[in-house]
Design a protein around this motif. Structure first.
Motif, PDB file in Angstrom:
ATOM      1  N   UNK A 190       0.840  -1.203   0.000  1.00 49.59           N
ATOM      2  CA  UNK A 190       0.000   0.000   0.000  1.00 49.59           C
ATOM      3  C   UNK A 190       0.875   1.252   0.000  1.00 49.59           C
ATOM      4  N   UNK A 191       1.883   1.248   0.842  1.00 51.24           N
ATOM      5  CA  UNK A 191       2.748   2.424   0.944  1.00 51.24           C
ATOM      6  C   UNK A 191       3.578   2.620  -0.323  1.00 51.24           C
ATOM      7  N   UNK A 192       3.994   1.539  -0.943  1.00 52.38           N
ATOM      8  CA  UNK A 192       4.715   1.636  -2.211  1.00 52.38           C
ATOM      9  C   UNK A 192       3.824   2.264  -3.276  1.00 52.38           C
ATOM     10  N   UNK A 193       2.593   1.809  -3.352  1.00 53.38           N
ATOM     11  CA  UNK A 193       1.645   2.365  -4.322  1.00 53.38           C
ATOM     12  C   UNK A 193       1.420   3.854  -4.063  1.00 53.38           C
ATOM     13  N   UNK A 194       1.245   4.213  -2.802  1.00 48.84           N
ATOM     14  CA  UNK A 194       1.030   5.620  -2.456  1.00 48.84           C
ATOM     15  C   UNK A 194       2.231   6.475  -2.869  1.00 48.84           C
ATOM     16  N   UNK A 195       3.422   6.002  -2.583  1.00 49.66           N
ATOM     17  CA  UNK A 195       4.623   6.761  -2.957  1.00 49.66           C
ATOM     18  C   UNK A 195       4.761   6.837  -4.476  1.00 49.66           C
ATOM     19  N   UNK A 196       4.470   5.745  -5.148  1.00 48.77           N
ATOM     20  CA  UNK A 196       4.535   5.719  -6.616  1.00 48.77           C
ATOM     21  C   UNK A 196       3.585   6.751  -7.224  1.00 48.77           C
ATOM     22  N   UNK A 197       2.399   6.876  -6.641  1.00 46.81           N
ATOM     23  CA  UNK A 197       1.394   7.823  -7.138  1.00 46.81           C
ATOM     24  C   UNK A 197       1.540   9.213  -6.508  1.00 46.81           C
ATOM     25  N   UNK A 198       2.588   9.377  -5.689  1.00 48.83           N
ATOM     26  CA  UNK A 198       2.856  10.647  -4.999  1.00 48.83           C
ATOM     27  C   UNK A 198       1.655  11.111  -4.174  1.00 48.83           C
ATOM     28  N   UNK A 199       1.077  10.170  -3.453  1.00 47.60           N
ATOM     29  CA  UNK A 199      -0.062  10.442  -2.575  1.00 47.60           C
ATOM     30  C   UNK A 199       0.467  10.717  -1.174  1.00 47.60           C
ATOM     31  N   UNK A 200      -0.010  11.790  -0.576  1.00 43.79           N
ATOM     32  CA  UNK A 200       0.352  12.116   0.801  1.00 43.79           C
ATOM     33  C   UNK A 200      -0.508  11.234   1.707  1.00 43.79           C
ATOM     34  N   UNK A 201      -0.061  10.013   1.889  1.00 47.50           N
ATOM     35  CA  UNK A 201      -0.842   9.014   2.617  1.00 47.50           C
ATOM     36  C   UNK A 201      -1.104   9.435   4.058  1.00 47.50           C
ATOM     37  N   UNK A 202      -0.122  10.025   4.679  1.00 46.64           N
ATOM     38  CA  UNK A 202      -0.278  10.440   6.073  1.00 46.64           C
ATOM     39  C   UNK A 202      -1.436  11.425   6.233  1.00 46.64           C
ATOM     40  N   UNK A 203      -1.516  12.416   5.376  1.00 46.04           N
ATOM     41  CA  UNK A 203      -2.601  13.397   5.471  1.00 46.04           C
ATOM     42  C   UNK A 203      -3.946  12.786   5.089  1.00 46.04           C
ATOM     43  N   UNK A 204      -3.931  11.864   4.138  1.00 44.53           N
ATOM     44  CA  UNK A 204      -5.185  11.195   3.775  1.00 44.53           C
ATOM     45  C   UNK A 204      -5.692  10.329   4.926  1.00 44.53           C
ATOM     46  N   UNK A 205      -4.788   9.680   5.627  1.00 48.54           N
ATOM     47  CA  UNK A 205      -5.193   8.880   6.790  1.00 48.54           C
ATOM     48  C   UNK A 205      -5.759   9.786   7.875  1.00 48.54           C
ATOM     49  N   UNK A 206      -5.085  10.893   8.139  1.00 48.66           N
ATOM     50  CA  UNK A 206      -5.583  11.835   9.152  1.00 48.66           C
ATOM     51  C   UNK A 206      -6.969  12.353   8.777  1.00 48.66           C
ATOM     52  N   UNK A 207      -7.151  12.692   7.513  1.00 47.77           N
ATOM     53  CA  UNK A 207      -8.452  13.171   7.058  1.00 47.77           C
ATOM     54  C   UNK A 207      -9.529  12.112   7.186  1.00 47.77           C
ATOM     55  N   UNK A 208      -9.197  10.894   6.826  1.00 46.38           N
ATOM     56  CA  UNK A 208     -10.173   9.805   6.912  1.00 46.38           C
ATOM     57  C   UNK A 208     -10.527   9.497   8.363  1.00 46.38           C
ATOM     58  N   UNK A 209      -9.536   9.532   9.244  1.00 44.71           N
ATOM     59  CA  UNK A 209      -9.817   9.322  10.666  1.00 44.71           C
ATOM     60  C   UNK A 209     -10.767  10.392  11.196  1.00 44.71           C
ATOM     61  N   UNK A 210     -10.500  11.630  10.825  1.00 40.98           N
ATOM     62  CA  UNK A 210     -11.370  12.724  11.273  1.00 40.98           C
ATOM     63  C   UNK A 210     -12.787  12.526  10.749  1.00 40.98           C
ATOM     64  N   UNK A 211     -12.895  12.181   9.478  1.00 37.91           N
ATOM     65  CA  UNK A 211     -14.205  11.942   8.870  1.00 37.91           C
ATOM     66  C   UNK A 211     -14.934  10.794   9.569  1.00 37.91           C
ATOM     67  N   UNK A 212     -14.213   9.691   9.807  1.00 42.46           N
ATOM     68  CA  UNK A 212     -14.834   8.526  10.442  1.00 42.46           C
ATOM     69  C   UNK A 212     -15.315   8.814  11.854  1.00 42.46           C
ATOM     70  N   UNK A 213     -14.642   9.704  12.560  1.00 40.49           N
ATOM     71  CA  UNK A 213     -15.077  10.070  13.913  1.00 40.49           C
ATOM     72  C   UNK A 213     -16.441  10.755  13.897  1.00 40.49           C
TER      73      UNK A 213
END
Length: 123
Positions: A90-113
């Protein structure tokens, strides 16, 4: 931290030749799925790292040959190992696509709360 680890994973995969050909996102997702299936099989077979052999001490070994031998004997193909493989892919794919995975996880956690109990579903 997550993005740095993803970048390190991706750089290692490039170095090891996994990016010599153009990457197909469908194939990359299928490989993530294959790791999920391997984790399921490890669980079904009861392949877990014994509690007394948790990996923290193993990562501190200075000798690469000793680490590889102990890892192969105690960790390889266990449920924990397969979960790590899932995250690595998953992390390899995110880096390959230049996705800021850390911020997306933080955003998703906030949304899920903010979501309702079980997100409004039965399970």
């Amino acid at each position: 931290m997550i993005n740095e680890l993803a970048k390190e994973i991706h750089q290692n995969n490039v170095k090891k030749g996994f990016y010599e050909d153009e990457k197909n996102i469908g194939e990359m997702l299928a490989l993530i799925h294959s790791e999920v299936s391997e984790a399921l099989e490890a669980d079904r077979k009861g392949f877990y790292v014994p509690i007394e052999n948790r990996i923290d001490w193993l990562n501190d070994l200075e000798s690469d040959s000793e680490f590889k031998s102990d890892f192969t004997e105690l960790v390889k193909d266990t449920f924990e190992d397969e979960l790590a493989d899932i995250m690595i892919r998953v992390m390899d794919l995110a880096a390959h696509k230049e996705i800021n995975l850390e911020e997306h996880i933080k955003g998703k956690l906030r949304y899920n709360k903010m979501r309702e109990y079980k997100h409004g579903k039965r399970y």
